[in-house]
Design a protein around this motif. Sequence first.
Motif, mmCIF file in Angstrom:
data_model
loop_
_atom_site.group_PDB
_atom_site.id
_atom_site.type_symbol
_atom_site.label_atom_id
_atom_site.label_comp_id
_atom_site.label_asym_id
_atom_site.label_seq_id
_atom_site.Cartn_x
_atom_site.Cartn_y
_atom_site.Cartn_z
ATOM 1 N N MET A 13 2.950 11.283 0.406
ATOM 2 C CA MET A 13 1.551 11.904 0.366
ATOM 3 C C MET A 13 1.555 12.707 1.464
ATOM 4 O O MET A 13 0.941 13.905 1.311
ATOM 5 C CB MET A 13 0.807 10.653 1.075
ATOM 6 N N LEU A 41 -8.360 10.285 -4.290
ATOM 7 C CA LEU A 41 -8.398 8.880 -4.161
ATOM 8 C C LEU A 41 -9.362 8.136 -3.505
ATOM 9 O O LEU A 41 -9.518 6.905 -3.338
ATOM 10 C CB LEU A 41 -7.040 8.232 -4.410
ATOM 11 N N GLY A 42 -10.219 8.848 -3.147
ATOM 12 C CA GLY A 42 -11.272 8.338 -2.251
ATOM 13 C C GLY A 42 -12.300 7.892 -2.845
ATOM 14 O O GLY A 42 -12.485 7.784 -4.254
ATOM 15 N N ASP A 71 -1.392 9.834 7.807
ATOM 16 C CA ASP A 71 -1.179 8.922 6.771
ATOM 17 C C ASP A 71 0.207 8.231 7.031
ATOM 18 O O ASP A 71 1.222 8.979 7.609
ATOM 19 C CB ASP A 71 -1.038 9.920 5.461
ATOM 20 N N MET A 72 0.527 7.051 6.452
ATOM 21 C CA MET A 72 1.937 6.449 6.636
ATOM 22 C C MET A 72 2.937 6.621 5.330
ATOM 23 O O MET A 72 4.089 6.163 5.569
ATOM 24 C CB MET A 72 1.834 4.965 6.765
ATOM 25 N N THR A 73 2.525 7.382 4.503
ATOM 26 C CA THR A 73 3.376 7.433 3.245
ATOM 27 C C THR A 73 4.140 8.887 3.136
ATOM 28 O O THR A 73 3.212 9.797 3.026
ATOM 29 C CB THR A 73 2.420 7.318 2.137
ATOM 30 N N GLY A 80 -3.949 10.887 2.575
ATOM 31 C CA GLY A 80 -3.692 11.203 1.220
ATOM 32 C C GLY A 80 -2.955 12.388 0.813
ATOM 33 O O GLY A 80 -2.409 13.098 1.607
ATOM 34 N N ASN A 100 -11.607 8.373 3.931
ATOM 35 C CA ASN A 100 -12.209 8.201 2.399
ATOM 36 C C ASN A 100 -11.795 6.992 1.682
ATOM 37 O O ASN A 100 -10.374 7.191 1.220
ATOM 38 C CB ASN A 100 -11.958 9.443 1.667
ATOM 39 N N CYS A 101 -11.999 5.757 1.873
ATOM 40 C CA CYS A 101 -11.625 4.640 0.930
ATOM 41 C C CYS A 101 -10.166 4.342 1.456
ATOM 42 O O CYS A 101 -9.304 3.961 0.741
ATOM 43 C CB CYS A 101 -11.645 5.116 -0.490
ATOM 44 N N GLY A 141 -5.996 8.264 6.710
ATOM 45 C CA GLY A 141 -5.573 7.914 5.556
ATOM 46 C C GLY A 141 -5.668 9.011 4.469
ATOM 47 O O GLY A 141 -6.284 9.107 3.807
ATOM 48 N N GLY A 197 1.805 8.319 10.467
ATOM 49 C CA GLY A 197 1.609 7.112 11.315
ATOM 50 C C GLY A 197 0.549 6.087 10.680
ATOM 51 O O GLY A 197 0.177 6.499 9.546
ATOM 52 N N GLN A 198 0.483 5.113 11.402
ATOM 53 C CA GLN A 198 -0.528 4.081 10.701
ATOM 54 C C GLN A 198 -1.817 4.322 11.543
ATOM 55 O O GLN A 198 -2.051 4.470 12.683
ATOM 56 C CB GLN A 198 0.151 2.581 10.950
ATOM 57 N N ILE A 199 -3.070 3.879 10.825
ATOM 58 C CA ILE A 199 -4.284 4.109 11.232
ATOM 59 C C ILE A 199 -4.473 2.888 12.269
ATOM 60 O O ILE A 199 -5.473 2.937 12.788
ATOM 61 C CB ILE A 199 -5.287 3.990 10.035
ATOM 62 N N GLU A 200 -3.705 1.990 12.249
ATOM 63 C CA GLU A 200 -3.807 0.793 13.471
ATOM 64 C C GLU A 200 -3.085 1.144 14.692
ATOM 65 O O GLU A 200 -3.210 0.383 15.648
ATOM 66 C CB GLU A 200 -3.152 -0.520 12.710
ATOM 67 N N TYR A 256 0.589 4.149 -3.153
ATOM 68 C CA TYR A 256 0.514 5.512 -3.003
ATOM 69 C C TYR A 256 1.542 6.493 -2.766
ATOM 70 O O TYR A 256 1.384 7.677 -3.276
ATOM 71 C CB TYR A 256 -0.443 5.466 -1.568
ATOM 72 N N VAL A 266 0.759 -1.066 -0.084
ATOM 73 C CA VAL A 266 -0.064 -0.219 -0.088
ATOM 74 C C VAL A 266 0.849 1.174 -0.045
ATOM 75 O O VAL A 266 0.647 2.196 -0.378
ATOM 76 C CB VAL A 266 -0.972 -0.223 1.268
HETATM 77 C C1 SAM Z 1 -7.247 5.261 -1.408
HETATM 78 S S1 SAM Z 1 -5.932 6.654 -0.799
HETATM 79 C C2 SAM Z 1 -7.110 7.850 0.045
HETATM 80 C C3 SAM Z 1 -6.360 8.952 0.085
HETATM 81 C C4 SAM Z 1 -7.424 10.205 0.589
HETATM 82 N N1 SAM Z 1 -8.388 9.650 1.590
HETATM 83 C C5 SAM Z 1 -8.415 10.585 -0.510
HETATM 84 O O1 SAM Z 1 -9.620 10.514 -0.478
HETATM 85 O O2 SAM Z 1 -7.883 10.991 -1.403
HETATM 86 C C6 SAM Z 1 -5.313 5.894 0.343
HETATM 87 C C7 SAM Z 1 -4.384 6.764 1.446
HETATM 88 O O3 SAM Z 1 -4.137 6.041 2.805
HETATM 89 C C8 SAM Z 1 -3.017 5.683 3.193
HETATM 90 N N2 SAM Z 1 -2.816 4.249 3.786
HETATM 91 C C9 SAM Z 1 -3.293 3.184 3.553
HETATM 92 N N3 SAM Z 1 -3.184 2.395 4.449
HETATM 93 C C10 SAM Z 1 -2.780 3.225 5.519
HETATM 94 C C11 SAM Z 1 -2.508 2.757 6.945
HETATM 95 N N4 SAM Z 1 -2.729 1.623 7.177
HETATM 96 N N5 SAM Z 1 -2.110 3.761 7.661
HETATM 97 C C12 SAM Z 1 -1.935 4.950 7.382
HETATM 98 N N6 SAM Z 1 -2.158 5.476 6.309
HETATM 99 C C13 SAM Z 1 -2.568 4.287 5.065
HETATM 100 C C14 SAM Z 1 -2.241 5.756 1.950
HETATM 101 O O4 SAM Z 1 -0.879 6.073 2.016
HETATM 102 C C15 SAM Z 1 -2.879 6.672 1.175
HETATM 103 O O5 SAM Z 1 -2.267 8.194 1.183
#
Ligand code: SAM
Length: 302
Positions: free
Chosen positions: A128, A78-79, A123-125, A101, A167-168, A99, A149-152, A21, A17
């Motif tokens: 982004m 990217l939602g 967001d972890m990336t 983005g 969002n997604c 997340g 950080g991570q959403i977990e 991203y 992931v």
């Molecule tokens: C589908 S995109 C959605 C981005 C934003 N929410 C939008 O609507 O445009 C997913 C985003 O979530 C982040 N992401 C995915 N899994 C994640 C996690 N476990 N922890 C933190 N961020 C995460 C990715 O780095 C990416 O930026």
Amino acid sequence: MSTATGSTPDSTITEIVREKYGAAARRILASEPSGGCGPVSSCCGGAAFNGSVDPITSNLYVSGESEVLPSAAVLASLGCGNPTALAQLEPGQVVLDLGSGGGIDVLLSARRVGATGKAYGLDMTDDMLELARRNAAEAGVTNVEFLKGQIEAIPLPDASVDVIISNCVINLSGDKRRVLAEAFRVLKPGGRFAVSDVVVRGETPAAVRRSMELWVGCVAGALEESEFLRLLTDVGFVAPSIEPTRIYRSEDARTFLGEAGLDVDASIAQIDGKFMAAFVRATKPVAPAPAAKSCCGPECCP
Ligand SMILES: C[S@@+](CC[C@H](N)C(=O)[O-])C[C@H]1O[C@@H](n2cnc3c(N)ncnc32)[C@H](O)[C@@H]1O
């Protein structure tokens, strides 16, 4: 740790992931919106990057809403929904976007909660986060903060947030229970979970479901709607609900399903109307549910 993809460890999902991203963000940071995206599914509704109209990410924001934002924030969207439109944000609230983005929903939230409120993006990336911070600076929005950080494992204290949006993204996690438990932890009592995500309605054959999920862009897998409601209740939320906002036309996935080696006509019949973007709501109770009495003293027994 078990995952929705069965044998794939959570750490591998996270890296897939992050790479996917990160590459998407780098294309925008380098202002190469049409740079080789590969198949649509490899970019999670990647038409934003390949110039065609994407059935998942297109037309989520109403006219006048996104025009005030930097074009890179809109391009990076990217939602699969518009959580800020449905979340009923109010001035002074603290909002957290899981997340975040390129930051589109954080920037829209920041406008709604105003100068007395605050919008966090998590967001972890790295790429982004860089894109989101650049977009916030360009938009001149100051009541925002992007956290790495991570959403977990949300890097915020207990009971510090009024509304969680997303969002997604939850569909991308290999440990959705933990994500929901973390959301519950950081919400204030009475706080609201108000999230857009892909959900599946009912049973679908595993191979067809997996192909459809890959088309939609889910790496770890979308939750079946009754499972989503059950997990929300398990971690402590009350009044969970799921409202479909866009039902994906399986016809749109025809090419993808064919490339996956599936019998396209049979597959389409099996998945029609079952994959959808939905708005998922739940509330953290104001007071914990009263514990059951462990004894039967004179005050509780007749
Ligand atoms: C589908 S995109 C959605 C981005 C934003 N929410 C939008 O609507 O445009 C997913 C985003 O979530 C982040 N992401 C995915 N899994 C994640 C996690 N476990 N922890 C933190 N961020 C995460 C990715 O780095 C990416 O930026």
